[in-house]
Design an enzyme around this catalytic site. Structure first.
Site, PDB file in Angstrom:
ATOM      1  N   LEU A 150      33.040  33.642  51.525  1.00 28.11           N
ATOM      2  CA  LEU A 150      34.127  34.198  50.940  1.00 28.11           C
ATOM      3  C   LEU A 150      33.978  35.951  51.320  1.00 28.11           C
ATOM      4  O   LEU A 150      33.168  36.472  51.016  1.00 28.11           O
ATOM      5  CB  LEU A 150      34.163  34.346  49.425  1.00 28.11           C
ATOM      6  CG  LEU A 150      34.130  33.006  48.744  1.00 28.11           C
ATOM      7  CD1 LEU A 150      33.749  33.071  47.368  1.00 28.11           C
ATOM      8  CD2 LEU A 150      35.360  32.383  49.350  1.00 28.11           C
ATOM      9  N   PRO A 151      34.688  36.144  52.404  1.00 31.62           N
ATOM     10  CA  PRO A 151      34.651  37.326  53.297  1.00 31.62           C
ATOM     11  C   PRO A 151      34.916  38.656  52.500  1.00 31.62           C
ATOM     12  O   PRO A 151      35.881  39.353  53.142  1.00 31.62           O
ATOM     13  CB  PRO A 151      35.587  37.204  54.577  1.00 31.62           C
ATOM     14  CG  PRO A 151      36.534  36.333  54.174  1.00 31.62           C
ATOM     15  CD  PRO A 151      35.967  35.311  53.103  1.00 31.62           C
ATOM     16  N   CYS A 152      34.254  39.112  51.701  1.00 24.85           N
ATOM     17  CA  CYS A 152      34.417  40.368  50.784  1.00 24.85           C
ATOM     18  C   CYS A 152      34.176  41.444  51.650  1.00 24.85           C
ATOM     19  O   CYS A 152      34.656  42.633  51.682  1.00 24.85           O
ATOM     20  CB  CYS A 152      33.806  40.517  49.561  1.00 24.85           C
ATOM     21  SG  CYS A 152      31.943  40.326  49.664  1.00 24.85           S
ATOM     22  N   HIS A 153      33.248  41.201  52.791  1.00 29.32           N
ATOM     23  CA  HIS A 153      33.189  42.406  53.951  1.00 29.32           C
ATOM     24  C   HIS A 153      34.385  42.650  54.502  1.00 29.32           C
ATOM     25  O   HIS A 153      34.267  44.001  55.199  1.00 29.32           O
ATOM     26  CB  HIS A 153      31.926  42.051  54.754  1.00 29.32           C
ATOM     27  CG  HIS A 153      32.350  40.710  55.765  1.00 29.32           C
ATOM     28  ND1 HIS A 153      32.234  39.412  55.091  1.00 29.32           N
ATOM     29  CD2 HIS A 153      32.765  40.647  56.916  1.00 29.32           C
ATOM     30  CE1 HIS A 153      32.573  38.553  56.123  1.00 29.32           C
ATOM     31  NE2 HIS A 153      33.144  39.352  57.086  1.00 29.32           N
ATOM     32  N   ARG A 154      35.288  42.058  54.620  1.00 31.02           N
ATOM     33  CA  ARG A 154      36.504  42.476  55.338  1.00 31.02           C
ATOM     34  C   ARG A 154      37.762  43.242  54.589  1.00 31.02           C
ATOM     35  O   ARG A 154      38.607  43.725  55.083  1.00 31.02           O
ATOM     36  CB  ARG A 154      37.517  41.012  55.578  1.00 31.02           C
ATOM     37  CG  ARG A 154      36.591  40.183  56.671  1.00 31.02           C
ATOM     38  CD  ARG A 154      37.361  39.021  56.861  1.00 31.02           C
ATOM     39  NE  ARG A 154      36.390  38.094  57.763  1.00 31.02           N
ATOM     40  CZ  ARG A 154      36.573  36.851  57.779  1.00 31.02           C
ATOM     41  NH1 ARG A 154      37.572  36.137  57.257  1.00 31.02           N
ATOM     42  NH2 ARG A 154      35.803  36.036  58.495  1.00 31.02           N
TER      43      ARG A 154
END
Length: 167
Positions: free
Chosen positions: A126-130
């Site tokens: 779940l790409p919260c880094h984006r």
């Protein structure tokens, strides 16, 4: 039953946790901040954990852009809504916390979005880094900012070290 396995990635050891049917956690083992969890340690293998490892191998090799795993993150309705929306941010793209808040229908929820991202139990998948600051700054990553930068460079959202960015 809970299954736990440690995966050595280029940016540190990831702790993979699954039930019989779902992946429930992917956390950086050495991160300064990580969501809390209460599990008994079990190191048996599970098909879901093994599939997760295959997909991480492909992701870090630059061959996979979207994960396809059965996920079951535990959180409030708001957190799960935020985490679900993270899946819509394309590989190689970023979005600001403000724009993210607007897209989920509540511009004033910017801090709550940041808090939900910080409690994301399925990092990278779940790409919260984006999600970045409105000014393009790399802020708010529970897996430590150097990892966020590495992931965004890996996905092509930031120029690689030593390359000049074009405006």
């Amino acid at each position: 039953m809970q299954y736990i396995k440690h995966y050595s990635s280029p940016i540190g050891v990831l702790e993979l946790v699954a039930s019989d049917l779902h992946l429930t956690h992917v956390l950086f083992r050495e991160a300064q901040k990580k969501p809390s969890r209460q599990l008994d340690e079990t190191t048996e293998n599970s098909l879901i954990v093994e599939e997760c490892i295959k997909q991480f191998d492909a992701y870090f090799a630059g061959k996979l852009k979207d994960f396809d795993l059965p996920l079951l993150p535990q959180g409030t309705d708001f957190q799960r809504n935020v985490w679900e929306y993270l899946k819509t941010i394309p590989y190689g793209k970023t979005i600001s916390y403000l724009e993210f808040s607007r897209r989920i229908g509540n511009e004033k929820a910017i801090r709550a979005v940041g808090t939900a991202n910080g409690r994301n139990p399925l990092t990278i998948i779940l790409p919260c880094h984006r999600v970045i600051g409105s000014d393009g700054s790399l802020v708010g990553y529970g897996g430590d900012l150097w990892r966020k930068e590495w992931l965004l460079r890996h996905e092509g959202s930031l120029p690689r070290q030593g390359q000049l960015g074009l405006f």
